[in-house]
Design an enzyme around this catalytic site. Structure first.
Site, PDB file in Angstrom:
ATOM      1  N   LYS A 106       5.863  57.157  31.639  1.00 26.90           N
ATOM      2  CA  LYS A 106       7.288  57.385  31.367  1.00 26.90           C
ATOM      3  C   LYS A 106       7.739  56.926  29.971  1.00 26.90           C
ATOM      4  CE  LYS A 106       9.125  57.427  36.075  1.00 26.90           C
ATOM      5  NZ  LYS A 106      10.082  56.799  37.000  1.00 26.90           N
TER       6      LYS A 106
ATOM      7  N   ASP B 241      16.301  59.816  36.782  1.00 22.48           N
ATOM      8  CA  ASP B 241      16.315  58.691  37.731  1.00 22.48           C
ATOM      9  C   ASP B 241      17.714  58.071  37.780  1.00 22.48           C
ATOM     10  OD1 ASP B 241      13.650  58.758  38.552  1.00 22.48           O
ATOM     11  OD2 ASP B 241      12.978  57.504  36.890  1.00 22.48           O
TER      12      ASP B 241
ATOM     13  N   GLY C  35      11.611  47.055  34.752  1.00 22.05           N
ATOM     14  CA  GLY C  35      10.824  48.214  34.329  1.00 22.05           C
ATOM     15  C   GLY C  35      11.718  49.461  34.226  1.00 22.05           C
ATOM     16  N   GLY C  36      11.071  50.635  34.270  1.00 17.43           N
ATOM     17  CA  GLY C  36      11.787  51.902  34.085  1.00 17.43           C
ATOM     18  C   GLY C  36      12.872  52.128  35.135  1.00 17.43           C
TER      19      GLY C  36
ATOM     20  N   GLY D  52      14.926  53.922  49.094  1.00 22.36           N
ATOM     21  CA  GLY D  52      14.921  54.726  47.875  1.00 22.36           C
ATOM     22  C   GLY D  52      14.693  56.225  48.046  1.00 22.36           C
TER      23      GLY D  52
HETATM   24  P1  ATR Z   1       8.817  51.506  37.320  1.00 25.40           P
HETATM   25  O1  ATR Z   1       8.825  52.661  36.357  1.00 25.40           O
HETATM   26  O2  ATR Z   1       8.549  51.906  38.738  1.00 25.40           O
HETATM   27  O3  ATR Z   1      10.022  50.623  37.168  1.00 25.40           O
HETATM   28  P2  ATR Z   1       7.331  49.544  35.830  1.00 25.40           P
HETATM   29  O4  ATR Z   1       8.054  49.922  34.584  1.00 25.40           O
HETATM   30  O5  ATR Z   1       5.861  49.279  35.765  1.00 25.40           O
HETATM   31  O6  ATR Z   1       7.522  50.645  36.957  1.00 25.40           O
HETATM   32  O7  ATR Z   1       8.073  48.227  36.420  1.00 25.40           O
HETATM   33  C1  ATR Z   1       7.644  47.583  37.577  1.00 25.40           C
HETATM   34  C2  ATR Z   1       8.523  46.364  37.827  1.00 25.40           C
HETATM   35  O8  ATR Z   1       8.050  45.697  39.007  1.00 25.40           O
HETATM   36  C3  ATR Z   1       8.511  45.324  36.719  1.00 25.40           C
HETATM   37  O9  ATR Z   1       9.762  44.698  36.649  1.00 25.40           O
HETATM   38  C4  ATR Z   1       7.435  44.339  37.220  1.00 25.40           C
HETATM   39  O10 ATR Z   1       7.555  43.028  36.723  1.00 25.40           O
HETATM   40  P3  ATR Z   1       6.980  42.651  35.234  1.00 25.40           P
HETATM   41  O11 ATR Z   1       8.006  43.164  34.261  1.00 25.40           O
HETATM   42  O12 ATR Z   1       6.868  41.197  35.257  1.00 25.40           O
HETATM   43  O13 ATR Z   1       5.652  43.353  35.134  1.00 25.40           O
HETATM   44  C5  ATR Z   1       7.742  44.339  38.680  1.00 25.40           C
HETATM   45  N1  ATR Z   1       6.621  43.927  39.515  1.00 25.40           N
HETATM   46  C6  ATR Z   1       5.516  44.643  39.819  1.00 25.40           C
HETATM   47  N2  ATR Z   1       4.696  43.941  40.631  1.00 25.40           N
HETATM   48  C7  ATR Z   1       5.308  42.736  40.837  1.00 25.40           C
HETATM   49  C8  ATR Z   1       4.969  41.565  41.575  1.00 25.40           C
HETATM   50  N3  ATR Z   1       3.847  41.493  42.293  1.00 25.40           N
HETATM   51  N4  ATR Z   1       5.838  40.524  41.569  1.00 25.40           N
HETATM   52  C9  ATR Z   1       6.986  40.587  40.856  1.00 25.40           C
HETATM   53  N5  ATR Z   1       7.362  41.666  40.137  1.00 25.40           N
HETATM   54  C10 ATR Z   1       6.531  42.712  40.121  1.00 25.40           C
END
Ligand code: ATR
Length: 280
Positions: free
Chosen positions: A68, A104, A130-131, A246
């Site tokens: 993305k 989104d 994240g995104g 969601g």
């Molecule tokens: P998306 O596009 O679905 O938002 P992404 O940009 O990879 O995907 O973002 C995923 C989010 O989930 C991030 O905020 C990530 O935290 P980090 O910024 O610290 O990476 C969070 N996330 C994913 N796995 C996690 C976990 N096990 N515990 C806490 N936060 C998690």
């Protein structure tokens, strides 16, 4: 007028996606001729895949994890909204390639407005940076939310998000925070779960550490797009906090993408028919 649409989803992996089902079913209901493929695209072949999609005549495509952000450099133009959010999930063919958009945020907005909650001036807590979190926070500020407390594992990402989104709206609403700080504040809030925790069949993990955190929560929204109850939703229910998952956001972001591809609108009635037919 009947449209012919050749579209696909690119991501890595893409196997679990409901997008082909949603797009082809809307196509059937609208009387359009829609083909929608899943194109598994490892990060190293993103550029060549986009060139191939153009050569093969794709009218557009959706983009999912992990492309993305990376996709920006392969696009001719990116909408202001997608640029502020920092993520593109829908691309449309133009003369020389593709332009990028973010549906989104619009998908979240439609699903949230439909619940009928008055957001103006109310504080919000968002898990994740994240995104998805960016699309949600963009929309919350647009809809007039009060302070937005962001809880994320990686603080730098929250600071980056604040710079981009508060900067765009010329606000100072986004606060780096923790569950403990919010509980100490005692402020009532709406809660939005925007991390990928809980994603995956049968996954009941929950991002909330302390169930008492929800004592001051009016409503919990989990953006994880699975039809089953997630760990977050279960925790909301166990504390009598109204909650939603969601799937609506997933459907509405796809509907908006479809409207881009077809250049005609998809009515509420069309969406209801699609949901009935697909069981979504
Ligand atoms: P998306 O596009 O679905 O938002 P992404 O940009 O990879 O995907 O973002 C995923 C989010 O989930 C991030 O905020 C990530 O935290 P980090 O910024 O610290 O990476 C969070 N996330 C994913 N796995 C996690 C976990 N096990 N515990 C806490 N936060 C998690």
């Amino acid at each position: 007028m009947k449209k012919t649409i050749k579209a696909c989803l690119i991501g890595y992996p893409v196997g679990h996606s409901k997008s082909p089902l949603i797009h082809t079913t809307i196509g059937k209901i609208k009387g359009d001729d829609v083909s929608y493929d899943l194109v598994e695209t490892p990060p190293e072949s993103l550029g060549e895949t986009i060139e191939r999609l153009f050569d093969e005549g794709y009218d557009g495509f959706n983009v999912t994890v992990p492309h993305k952000c990376e996709i920006f450099k392969y696009l001719n133009e990116v909408s202001d909204k997608a640029r502020v959010i920092g993520a593109v999930n829908t691309c449309l063919r133009d003369e020389h390639g593709y332009s990028g958009y973010n549906t989104d945020a619009g998908g979240f907005e439609r699903s949230f407005v439909e619940i009928g909650i008055e957001l103006a001036g109310h504080d919000c807590v968002v898990y994740g940076a994240g995104g998805v979190a960016r699309a949600v926070i963009y929309t919350l500020i647009k809809l007039g939310a009060g302070n937005i407390y962001v809880i994320n594992r990686t603080t730098e990402k929250t600071l980056e998000l604040k710079k981009d989104i508060d900067g765009f709206f010329e606000t100072d609403k986004i606060k780096v925070s923790t569950e403990e700080e919010i509980m100490a504040l005692g402020t009532p809030f709406y809660c939005f779960q925007c991390t990928s925790v809980g994603l995956g069949e049968g996954n009941t993990d929950c991002i909330i550490k302390n169930p008492h955190f929800l004592d001051n929560c009016f409503f919990g929204y989990d953006t994880v797009p699975v039809p089953e109850e997630t760990g977050f939703m279960k925790m909301c229910k166990s504390t009598n906090t109204p909650t939603i998952g969601g799937v609506d956001m997933l459907i509405y972001q796809a509907v908006i993408a479809y409207e881009f591809y077809a250049s005609h609108s998809v009515s509420y009635e069309d969406i209801s028919k699609m949901r009935k037919e697909t069981g979504l």
